[in-house]
Design an enzyme around this catalytic site. Structure first.
Site, PDB file in Angstrom:
ATOM      1  N   CYS A  33      -3.279   5.762  -4.364  1.00  0.00           N
ATOM      2  CA  CYS A  33      -3.543   6.771  -5.404  1.00  0.00           C
ATOM      3  C   CYS A  33      -3.356   8.213  -4.938  1.00  0.00           C
ATOM      4  O   CYS A  33      -2.994   9.078  -5.728  1.00  0.00           O
ATOM      5  CB  CYS A  33      -4.914   6.576  -6.041  1.00  0.00           C
ATOM      6  SG  CYS A  33      -6.295   6.865  -4.931  1.00  0.00           S
TER       7      CYS A  33
ATOM      8  N   CYS B  75      -4.817   2.781   0.197  1.00  0.00           N
ATOM      9  CA  CYS B  75      -4.659   2.893  -1.248  1.00  0.00           C
ATOM     10  C   CYS B  75      -3.458   3.781  -1.524  1.00  0.00           C
ATOM     11  O   CYS B  75      -3.091   4.603  -0.686  1.00  0.00           O
ATOM     12  CB  CYS B  75      -5.914   3.490  -1.883  1.00  0.00           C
ATOM     13  SG  CYS B  75      -5.972   3.241  -3.672  1.00  0.00           S
TER      14      CYS B  75
ATOM     15  N   LYS C 184     -15.859  -2.849  -5.983  1.00  0.00           N
ATOM     16  CA  LYS C 184     -15.679  -1.421  -6.262  1.00  0.00           C
ATOM     17  C   LYS C 184     -15.621  -1.240  -7.774  1.00  0.00           C
ATOM     18  O   LYS C 184     -14.777  -1.819  -8.451  1.00  0.00           O
ATOM     19  CB  LYS C 184     -14.388  -0.926  -5.623  1.00  0.00           C
ATOM     20  CG  LYS C 184     -14.085   0.521  -5.970  1.00  0.00           C
ATOM     21  CD  LYS C 184     -12.880   1.030  -5.210  1.00  0.00           C
ATOM     22  CE  LYS C 184     -12.550   2.449  -5.612  1.00  0.00           C
ATOM     23  NZ  LYS C 184     -11.398   2.965  -4.871  1.00  0.00           N
TER      24      LYS C 184
ATOM     25  N   CYS D 160      -3.523   3.464  -8.376  1.00  0.00           N
ATOM     26  CA  CYS D 160      -3.671   2.849  -7.060  1.00  0.00           C
ATOM     27  C   CYS D 160      -2.582   1.816  -6.768  1.00  0.00           C
ATOM     28  O   CYS D 160      -2.642   1.126  -5.743  1.00  0.00           O
ATOM     29  CB  CYS D 160      -5.044   2.202  -6.944  1.00  0.00           C
ATOM     30  SG  CYS D 160      -6.384   3.385  -7.216  1.00  0.00           S
TER      31      CYS D 160
ATOM     32  N   LYS E  14     -19.437  -0.390  -3.733  1.00  0.00           N
ATOM     33  CA  LYS E  14     -19.184   1.018  -3.996  1.00  0.00           C
ATOM     34  C   LYS E  14     -19.219   1.288  -5.496  1.00  0.00           C
ATOM     35  O   LYS E  14     -18.575   0.541  -6.226  1.00  0.00           O
ATOM     36  CB  LYS E  14     -17.805   1.374  -3.434  1.00  0.00           C
ATOM     37  CG  LYS E  14     -17.356   2.772  -3.734  1.00  0.00           C
ATOM     38  CD  LYS E  14     -15.969   3.007  -3.231  1.00  0.00           C
ATOM     39  CE  LYS E  14     -15.530   4.376  -3.689  1.00  0.00           C
ATOM     40  NZ  LYS E  14     -14.125   4.585  -3.508  1.00  0.00           N
TER      41      LYS E  14
ATOM     42  N   ARG F 228     -12.002  12.840  -6.395  1.00  0.00           N
ATOM     43  CA  ARG F 228     -10.646  12.908  -6.974  1.00  0.00           C
ATOM     44  C   ARG F 228     -10.116  14.325  -6.927  1.00  0.00           C
ATOM     45  O   ARG F 228      -8.912  14.547  -6.828  1.00  0.00           O
ATOM     46  CB  ARG F 228     -10.637  12.318  -8.373  1.00  0.00           C
ATOM     47  CG  ARG F 228     -10.826  10.811  -8.289  1.00  0.00           C
ATOM     48  CD  ARG F 228     -10.789  10.133  -9.632  1.00  0.00           C
ATOM     49  NE  ARG F 228     -11.147   8.726  -9.477  1.00  0.00           N
ATOM     50  CZ  ARG F 228     -11.328   7.891 -10.476  1.00  0.00           C
ATOM     51  NH1 ARG F 228     -11.193   8.321 -11.716  1.00  0.00           N
ATOM     52  NH2 ARG F 228     -11.638   6.638 -10.250  1.00  0.00           N
TER      53      ARG F 228
HETATM   54  C1  PBG Z   1      -9.167   5.536  -3.450  1.00  0.00           C
HETATM   55  C2  PBG Z   1     -10.589   5.844  -3.260  1.00  0.00           C
HETATM   56  C3  PBG Z   1     -11.494   6.493  -4.118  1.00  0.00           C
HETATM   57  C4  PBG Z   1     -12.677   6.651  -3.409  1.00  0.00           C
HETATM   58  C5  PBG Z   1     -12.481   6.067  -2.167  1.00  0.00           C
HETATM   59  N1  PBG Z   1     -11.206   5.558  -2.097  1.00  0.00           N
HETATM   60  C6  PBG Z   1     -11.291   7.043  -5.470  1.00  0.00           C
HETATM   61  C7  PBG Z   1     -11.079   6.177  -6.634  1.00  0.00           C
HETATM   62  O1  PBG Z   1     -11.074   4.961  -6.582  1.00  0.00           O
HETATM   63  O2  PBG Z   1     -10.847   6.766  -7.688  1.00  0.00           O
HETATM   64  C8  PBG Z   1     -13.913   7.341  -3.908  1.00  0.00           C
HETATM   65  C9  PBG Z   1     -14.790   7.922  -2.863  1.00  0.00           C
HETATM   66  C10 PBG Z   1     -15.822   8.875  -3.333  1.00  0.00           C
HETATM   67  O3  PBG Z   1     -16.001   9.163  -4.540  1.00  0.00           O
HETATM   68  O4  PBG Z   1     -16.506   9.401  -2.455  1.00  0.00           O
HETATM   69  N2  PBG Z   1      -8.858   4.596  -4.383  1.00  0.00           N
END
Ligand code: PBG
Length: 323
Positions: free
Chosen positions: A122, A120, A195, A130, A248, A205
């Protein structure tokens, strides 16, 4: 046959009987332990929003990876915090980027451990989205190229599985063909297929310093209201070549895990995310719940819903208890 002939309590009478009829088992075999790697050396800094989790420099990460393996956990999932960020997230696909260095060091020290990497942008973009930002939105197709470069660079460093989490359309096939073109046709893709745009990512975050600077992620992550759409996402990712599909978060989405499990015969992973973890620890810290028991109950529920693989910050603690 009803009461008094049938008495459900007969099989709950002793621990041995309960063991015999237990339908769901939680085992470290199915755990993936997420880890955060940062620049520097000799760093093991507590992450404030996620008690028990740390930022590790590469040298200390290697020690941690060894102890994870020794606990019987087969896999880790790596997230990186780069030295600096820019609009294109170039730290994500730098040959000597933080995750690339971490993968090399961990695979060197612990070759049998399955090393997965989150794909990713981000954590690497200065705007925190992202993908590539253009015209006020996140541009899908120009992001794909950068994701593919990131994936190839992680696999060149030795990653066993790449896990795209950005929710751009078409990224699984783009990554699959990039891996095939570079001779990595044996490397698996675990897709964050369903997701959701969830507020349960809050603590992560903070940990990954990846909150978007403007707006939110709702134009690419899924609306929590939708279940049928999750099945379409999963179907598309399977067609595009995903080897494992993920749902997720996990806890508020057990119905989605169940539906994906029922419909598809591919391994299903569930991500027990940061908010789910930190809420339990916060309540346990106040003495409101027994943290270990609530943890085990939670992990059991995720497995019972149908997850084959559970990505969880509880992995080490649960493995210790499961002994
Ligand atoms: C990256 C990513 C995120 C998480 C995993 N990969 C954050 C998001 O999408 O904002 C979240 C994992 C967690 O909260 O444990 N994009």
């Amino acid at each position: 046959m009803t009461f008094p002939v049938t008495r459900m309590r007969r099989l709950r009478r002793t621990p041995a009987l309960r063991r015999l009829v237990r339908e769901t088992r939680v085992s470290p075999d199915h755990f993936v332990y997420p880890l955060f790697v940062v620049p520097g050396s000799d760093i093991r800094r507590p992450i404030e929003t996620m008690p028990g989790m740390f930022h590790f420099s590469v040298d200390r990460l290697v020690q941690e990876a060894r102890s994870v393996w020794e606990l019987g956990i087969p896999s880790i999932l790596l997230f990186g915090l780069p030295e600096s960020k820019d609009a294109q997230g170039s730290g994500a696909y730098a040959v000597d980027g933080i995750v690339q260095r971490a993968v090399r060091a961990v695979k060197d020290a612990c070759p049998d451990l399955c090393v997965m990497t989150d794909i990713c942008l981000c954590e690497y973009t200065d705007h925190g989205h992202c993908g590539v930002v253009s015209g006020g939105g996140v541009d899908n197709d120009s992001t794909l190229e950068l994701l593919a470069r990131t994936a190839v660079s992680h696999v060149q460093a030795g990653a066993d599985v790449v896990a795209p989490s950005d929710m751009m359309d078409g990224r699984v096939s783009r990554i699959r063909s990039a891996l095939d073109d570079t001779g990595f046709e044996h490397t698996a893709v675990m897709s964050y297929a369903a997701k959701y745009a969830s507020s349960f990512y809050g603590p992560f975050r903070e940990a990954a310093q990846s909150a978007p600077r403007f707006g939110d992620r709702r134009s690419y992550q899924m609306d929590p209201s939708n279940a049928r759409e999750a099945l379409r996402e999963v179907a598309l990712d399977i067609e595009e070549g995903a080897d494992i599909v993920m749902v997720k978060p996990a806890l508020a989405y057990l119905d989605i895990i169940r539906r994906v499990r029922r419909r598809f015969d591919i391994p299903v992973a569930a991500y027990n995310v940061s908010g789910e973890y930190s809420m339990i620890l916060a309540a346990a810290h106040r003495g409101w719940v027994d943290g270990d028991l609530v943890m085990m109950e939670t992990l059991t529920a995720i497995k019972r819903a149908g997850a084959d693989i559970v990505i969880t910050y509880f992995a080490k603690r649960a493995a210790e208890l499961l002994g």
